[in-house]
Enzyme design. Structure first.
Site, mmCIF file in Angstrom:
data_model
loop_
_atom_site.group_PDB
_atom_site.id
_atom_site.type_symbol
_atom_site.label_atom_id
_atom_site.label_comp_id
_atom_site.label_asym_id
_atom_site.label_seq_id
_atom_site.Cartn_x
_atom_site.Cartn_y
_atom_site.Cartn_z
ATOM 1 N N GLY A 52 -11.207 21.822 -17.591
ATOM 2 C CA GLY A 52 -10.468 20.962 -18.527
ATOM 3 C C GLY A 52 -9.131 20.445 -18.047
ATOM 4 C CB SER A 53 -7.401 20.161 -14.779
ATOM 5 O OG SER A 53 -8.190 19.274 -14.020
ATOM 6 C CG ASN A 54 -9.377 14.958 -15.098
ATOM 7 O OD1 ASN A 54 -8.569 14.129 -14.697
ATOM 8 N ND2 ASN A 54 -10.248 15.554 -14.282
ATOM 9 C CE LYS B 109 -23.635 22.450 -35.670
ATOM 10 N NZ LYS B 109 -23.547 23.822 -35.233
ATOM 11 C CG MET C 91 -20.028 18.897 -16.222
ATOM 12 S SD MET C 91 -19.763 17.560 -15.049
ATOM 13 C CE MET C 91 -20.982 17.978 -13.831
ATOM 14 N NE ARG C 92 -26.013 18.240 -24.078
ATOM 15 C CZ ARG C 92 -27.215 18.661 -23.753
ATOM 16 N NH1 ARG C 92 -27.415 19.229 -22.576
ATOM 17 N NH2 ARG C 92 -28.228 18.533 -24.583
ATOM 18 C CG HIS D 113 -18.218 9.843 -10.752
ATOM 19 N ND1 HIS D 113 -19.129 10.848 -11.034
ATOM 20 C CD2 HIS D 113 -18.441 9.464 -9.466
ATOM 21 C CE1 HIS D 113 -19.871 11.048 -9.952
ATOM 22 N NE2 HIS D 113 -19.480 10.234 -8.999
HETATM 23 C C1 GRF Z 1 -13.514 16.214 -12.353
HETATM 24 O O1 GRF Z 1 -13.646 16.185 -10.964
HETATM 25 C C2 GRF Z 1 -14.072 14.962 -12.970
HETATM 26 O O2 GRF Z 1 -13.907 13.825 -12.171
HETATM 27 C C3 GRF Z 1 -15.563 15.290 -13.064
HETATM 28 O O3 GRF Z 1 -15.569 16.660 -13.427
HETATM 29 C C4 GRF Z 1 -14.387 17.291 -12.970
HETATM 30 C C5 GRF Z 1 -13.750 17.934 -14.154
HETATM 31 O O4 GRF Z 1 -12.603 18.672 -13.822
HETATM 32 N N1 GRF Z 1 -16.231 14.418 -13.994
HETATM 33 P P1 GRF Z 1 -11.654 19.206 -14.982
HETATM 34 O O5 GRF Z 1 -12.534 20.025 -15.924
HETATM 35 O O6 GRF Z 1 -11.083 18.031 -15.694
HETATM 36 O O7 GRF Z 1 -10.622 20.043 -14.319
#
Ligand code: GRF
Length: 208
Positions: A20-22, A79, A98-99, A117
């Site tokens: 979840g860093s982004n 949901k 991731m879905r 991405h």
């Molecule tokens: C990132 O590399 C993003 O580009 C990809 O999944 C990764 C997620 O990283 N879709 P984070 O969970 O946001 O740290």
């Protein structure tokens, strides 16, 4: 159009699956930049083992963990949709979600879903953009923020960023640098471009 003083904030939800860093970076950015005119009241996570699910809120956003396991795609999305509607969400930011979203779900938020991405799309789509770039020996590696359409990593590009691969740099070191030096920089910028330029000028992909 509302004047800046009376502008109604746009309501965004974040969707994530992993560390979840982004998502946290975007939440912090929106909080630190009220001039952006964006509210982020909700963070939807589809995996219970994500560290994001260990708190009820992050940066003021309510965390809603809706694990997809044991639910079929349809019930899971129903949901999620119900929660988004309950919170009056207009736009979605996928951040390591991731879905794959069903065509019906994407249609419901047509032109209103952004994703990041880790490759310079259209090169290296799919689940391991960084690994694929690294194995290919790409000298310039990067990431892309794009609109989500019904395909996988095929929506129109909003912003890309890149770095040069260092000699002998391993996959994990490269992934960490792309995350910090590219992804965490371009996603907030792409969000601002979406809000300040693409939405007001209606330069978003047309509904089918
Ligand atoms: C990132 O590399 C993003 O580009 C990809 O999944 C990764 C997620 O990283 N879709 P984070 O969970 O946001 O740290």
């Amino acid at each position: 159009m509302d004047s800046p003083a009376t502008k109604t904030p746009l309501r965004f939800a974040l969707m994530a699956s992993g560390r979840g860093s982004n998502a946290l970076n975007l939440l912090r950015y929106a909080k630190a930049h009220p001039d952006l005119g964006v509210e982020m009241p909700l963070l939807v996570v589809n995996r219970e083992d994500s560290p994001l699910c260990q708190a009820s809120h992050h940066e003021g956003a309510e965390v809603l963990c809706i694990p997809h396991r044991e639910l079929g795609r349809k019930s899971h999305e129903a949901k999620v949709l119900a929660a988004l509607e309950e919170h009056g969400i207009q736009h979605l930011l996928l951040a390591g979600y991731m879905r794959i979203l069903s065509p019906d779900f994407v249609r419901r938020f047509d032109g209103a879903i952004l994703n990041i991405h880790p490759s310079l799309l259209p090169a290296f789509p799919g689940t391991d953009g960084i690994g694929d770039q690294w194995r290919h020996g790409a000298k310039v590696v990067g990431a892309t923020v794009h609109f989500v359409d019904a395909g996988v990593d095929t929506g129109r590009v909003i912003l890309q960023g890149s770095i040069e691969r260092q000699p002998g740099e391993g996959r994990n070191a490269l992934a960490a640098r792309v995350l910090k030096e590219v992804e965490h920089v371009i996603y907030p910028r792409a969000l601002r471009h979406f809000v300040d330029v693409l939405l007001p000028l209606n330069l978003i992909p047309q509904k089918e």
